[in-house]
Design a protein around this motif. Structure first.
Motif, mmCIF file in Angstrom:
data_model
loop_
_atom_site.group_PDB
_atom_site.id
_atom_site.type_symbol
_atom_site.label_atom_id
_atom_site.label_comp_id
_atom_site.label_asym_id
_atom_site.label_seq_id
_atom_site.Cartn_x
_atom_site.Cartn_y
_atom_site.Cartn_z
ATOM 1 N N VAL A 171 -6.068 26.653 -31.953
ATOM 2 C CA VAL A 171 -7.455 26.808 -32.387
ATOM 3 C C VAL A 171 -8.142 25.465 -32.256
ATOM 4 O O VAL A 171 -7.512 24.407 -32.289
ATOM 5 N N ASP A 172 -9.459 25.502 -32.110
ATOM 6 C CA ASP A 172 -10.244 24.277 -32.006
ATOM 7 C C ASP A 172 -10.848 23.862 -33.338
ATOM 8 O O ASP A 172 -11.437 22.788 -33.442
ATOM 9 N N ASP A 173 -10.710 24.703 -34.352
ATOM 10 C CA ASP A 173 -11.259 24.405 -35.669
ATOM 11 C C ASP A 173 -10.173 23.758 -36.528
ATOM 12 O O ASP A 173 -9.189 24.406 -36.904
ATOM 13 N N ALA A 174 -10.339 22.480 -36.844
ATOM 14 C CA ALA A 174 -9.337 21.769 -37.638
ATOM 15 C C ALA A 174 -9.253 22.314 -39.053
ATOM 16 O O ALA A 174 -8.268 22.071 -39.750
ATOM 17 N N GLU A 175 -10.251 23.062 -39.476
ATOM 18 C CA GLU A 175 -10.255 23.622 -40.821
ATOM 19 C C GLU A 175 -9.966 25.120 -40.801
ATOM 20 O O GLU A 175 -10.289 25.835 -41.757
ATOM 21 N N ASP A 176 -9.340 25.582 -39.735
ATOM 22 C CA ASP A 176 -8.978 27.001 -39.635
ATOM 23 C C ASP A 176 -8.055 27.396 -40.783
ATOM 24 O O ASP A 176 -7.092 26.688 -41.102
ATOM 25 N N MET A 250 -21.431 20.382 -39.638
ATOM 26 C CA MET A 250 -21.644 20.563 -38.206
ATOM 27 C C MET A 250 -20.329 20.873 -37.511
ATOM 28 O O MET A 250 -20.237 21.781 -36.698
ATOM 29 N N ASN A 251 -19.269 20.119 -37.832
ATOM 30 C CA ASN A 251 -17.978 20.341 -37.193
ATOM 31 C C ASN A 251 -16.889 19.674 -38.012
ATOM 32 O O ASN A 251 -17.135 19.224 -39.129
ATOM 33 N N HIS A 252 -15.677 19.612 -37.446
ATOM 34 C CA HIS A 252 -14.552 19.067 -38.187
ATOM 35 C C HIS A 252 -14.668 17.569 -38.439
ATOM 36 O O HIS A 252 -13.932 17.010 -39.247
ATOM 37 N N ARG A 253 -15.597 16.883 -37.755
ATOM 38 C CA ARG A 253 -15.782 15.449 -38.018
ATOM 39 C C ARG A 253 -16.715 15.226 -39.192
ATOM 40 O O ARG A 253 -17.010 14.098 -39.572
ATOM 41 N N ALA A 352 -7.027 9.447 -39.312
ATOM 42 C CA ALA A 352 -8.216 8.648 -39.046
ATOM 43 C C ALA A 352 -9.216 9.429 -38.196
ATOM 44 O O ALA A 352 -10.418 9.149 -38.209
ATOM 45 N N TYR A 353 -8.707 10.428 -37.464
ATOM 46 C CA TYR A 353 -9.575 11.285 -36.655
ATOM 47 C C TYR A 353 -10.576 12.027 -37.526
ATOM 48 O O TYR A 353 -11.645 12.406 -37.080
ATOM 49 N N PHE A 354 -10.215 12.236 -38.797
ATOM 50 C CA PHE A 354 -11.106 12.921 -39.740
ATOM 51 C C PHE A 354 -11.816 11.929 -40.645
ATOM 52 O O PHE A 354 -12.272 12.287 -41.731
ATOM 53 N N SER A 355 -11.869 10.678 -40.205
ATOM 54 C CA SER A 355 -12.538 9.614 -40.962
ATOM 55 C C SER A 355 -11.855 9.324 -42.290
ATOM 56 O O SER A 355 -12.479 8.810 -43.213
ATOM 57 N N TRP A 356 -10.554 9.658 -42.384
ATOM 58 C CA TRP A 356 -9.794 9.248 -43.558
ATOM 59 C C TRP A 356 -9.451 7.771 -43.384
ATOM 60 O O TRP A 356 -8.787 7.389 -42.423
ATOM 61 N N ASN A 357 -9.876 6.940 -44.299
ATOM 62 C CA ASN A 357 -9.559 5.520 -44.254
ATOM 63 C C ASN A 357 -8.167 5.307 -44.836
ATOM 64 O O ASN A 357 -7.950 5.536 -46.022
ATOM 65 N N PRO A 358 -7.189 4.893 -44.021
ATOM 66 C CA PRO A 358 -5.824 4.730 -44.528
ATOM 67 C C PRO A 358 -5.741 3.822 -45.747
ATOM 68 O O PRO A 358 -4.869 3.992 -46.598
ATOM 69 N N LYS A 359 -6.663 2.846 -45.851
ATOM 70 C CA LYS A 359 -6.625 1.929 -46.988
ATOM 71 C C LYS A 359 -7.014 2.610 -48.301
ATOM 72 O O LYS A 359 -6.750 2.086 -49.384
ATOM 73 N N MET A 360 -7.651 3.783 -48.194
ATOM 74 C CA MET A 360 -8.091 4.481 -49.406
ATOM 75 C C MET A 360 -6.961 5.239 -50.077
ATOM 76 O O MET A 360 -7.029 5.518 -51.283
ATOM 77 N N PHE A 361 -5.916 5.599 -49.324
ATOM 78 C CA PHE A 361 -4.888 6.482 -49.860
ATOM 79 C C PHE A 361 -3.524 5.793 -49.792
ATOM 80 O O PHE A 361 -3.069 5.385 -48.734
#
Length: 386
Positions: A171-176, A250-253, A352-361
């Motif tokens: 699937v192309d939807d990361a939130e499927d 808008m999308n998965h980003r 990081a592709y989903f804008s998760w900042n590794p330093k935050m978690f």
């Protein structure tokens, strides 16, 4: 040159230091899905290996999967018709899936205590996938031999970032959310629809169409109350009936824009059940910073009890870790919450592709899987929310 999406899928499958034994096999040549990656989970403990050994894979297992999907569909119809128990053949289908004896759709696990719901890919490459229909089941995860609250539940694809269909390229939807549909508790447990008070709690609601719309359209329960919590002002808005334009994803980003896909089909009486709250959910209260102890809020302000049907979705950017620490020690919360959907935030390069900042978690992906395991062991019927 690889696309950003392909780099994500490669990174998702790349093991970290604590995941050194996790590999990604491919579907055997000749399989209709050849060319797309797949996996064949290996038993994660002796008791699970023993439970799986009782099942025979092959054509019969494929038919069993079809029976299980059909069974959940009929169960949902039973709920709509207020049927107290599903038809007997649903019980037979679940029994044939290797879950053991059942009472309706409730399961009594007869083996040793189950404490592991994490699926692990085979390290045997193509040979590990031979004869295993789950290896080519697209975005449908294997059902775990370990029930929760007496009900069947899916295995957790930790090594696929809990986003099986997207990582495997189906699937192309990361939130499927296809992977959680067969085990929605309201499908398997018709008693939820008989409660007078049926409540949806959306912690980290974002926009109206982010998750509230999904639950109103897809979750098989007629909610009498919907409480949407979003800390940012002006983000979550309950639209007027018939309004076809609503701000949303808008999308998965997670870029934002007004879209024309709105709640036009929701009648005014249903939208009147949606209540918006603006605060930051946490494990403690700090009024000066608009921080609310979500456990206290649920029990004291909303006055939720085990007599209610309560579904909680949580996407609160890492604050879930402290909340779950309290919930794992609580004797009452597993009885109050019937079903829990949570996006657990962790540190992994692919996210990081989903804008998760590794330093935050601070927590690893493996720790995220362990936390979900602990919640299920404590009695929470919990799914990974993509």
């Amino acid at each position: 040159m690889q696309s950003a999406k392909q780099r994500y899928r490669n990174d998702a499958a790349e093991p970290q230091a604590d995941e050194s034994q996790i590999l990604m096999p491919v579907i055997a040549p000749g399989n209709p899905l050849s060319g797309k990656p797949g996996r064949s989970p290996a038993p994660s403990s002796p008791q699970i290996k023993a439970a799986r050994a009782a099942s025979t894979f092959g054509v019969a297992s494929c038919l069993t999967l079809a029976w299980a999907v059909l069974a959940t569909t009929v169960a949902a119809i039973s709920i709509a018709l207020h049927v107290a128990q599903p038809p007997p053949w649903i019980t037979a289908a679940l029994q044939s899936s290797g879950f053991g004896s059942t009472d309706g759709v409730r399961i009594e696990y007869s083996g040793e205590e189950c404490r592991d719901w994490i699926s692990k890919p085979s390290v045997g490459g193509d040979a590990g996938n031979a004869g295993d229909p789950w290896a080519s089941s697209k975005w449908m995860p294997r059902m775990s031999p370990c029930p929760v609250a007496g009900l069947p539940i899916e295995e957790l694809d930790e090594h696929l970032n809990f986003r099986r269909g997207y990582v495997l390229g189906f699937v192309d939807d990361a939130e499927d959310k296809t992977q959680i549909l067969p085990t929605l508790r309201a499908v398997l447990d018709p008693a939820l629809s008989t409660k007078k008070r049926r409540v949806l709690i959306d912690l980290g609601a974002r926009f109206f169409n982010t998750s509230v719309t999904w639950f109103l359209q897809s979750y098989p329960l007629d909610f009498t109350e919907i409480h949407a919590v979003e800390v940012r002002q002006g983000v979550f808005e309950v639209p007027a009936a018939g309004n076809k334009t609503v701000r949303g994803e808008m999308n998965h980003r997670s870029r934002l824009r007004p879209i024309g896909k709105g709640p036009a089909d929701f009648p005014a009486w249903l939208l009147a059940r949606v209540h918006s709250h603006r605060f930051k959910a946490a494990a403690w209260d700090k009024a000066a910073q608009n921080v609310v102890n979500v456990t206290r809020w649920l029990l004291e302000e909303l006055k939720l009890t085990p007599e209610d049907s309560v579904v909680v979705k949580m996407d609160i950017e890492g604050a879930e870790w402290d909340i779950f620490k309290a919930w794992l020690e609580s004797p009452i919360m597993p009885r109050v919450i019937d079903e829990l959907f949570v996006e657990i935030h962790y540190n992994h390069p692919s996210m990081a592709y989903f804008s998760w900042n590794p330093k935050m978690f601070a927590h690893s992906r493996q720790e995220a899987g362990q936390l979900l395991n602990q919640l299920r062991t404590a009695g929470y019927y919990v799914h990974a929310w993509p």
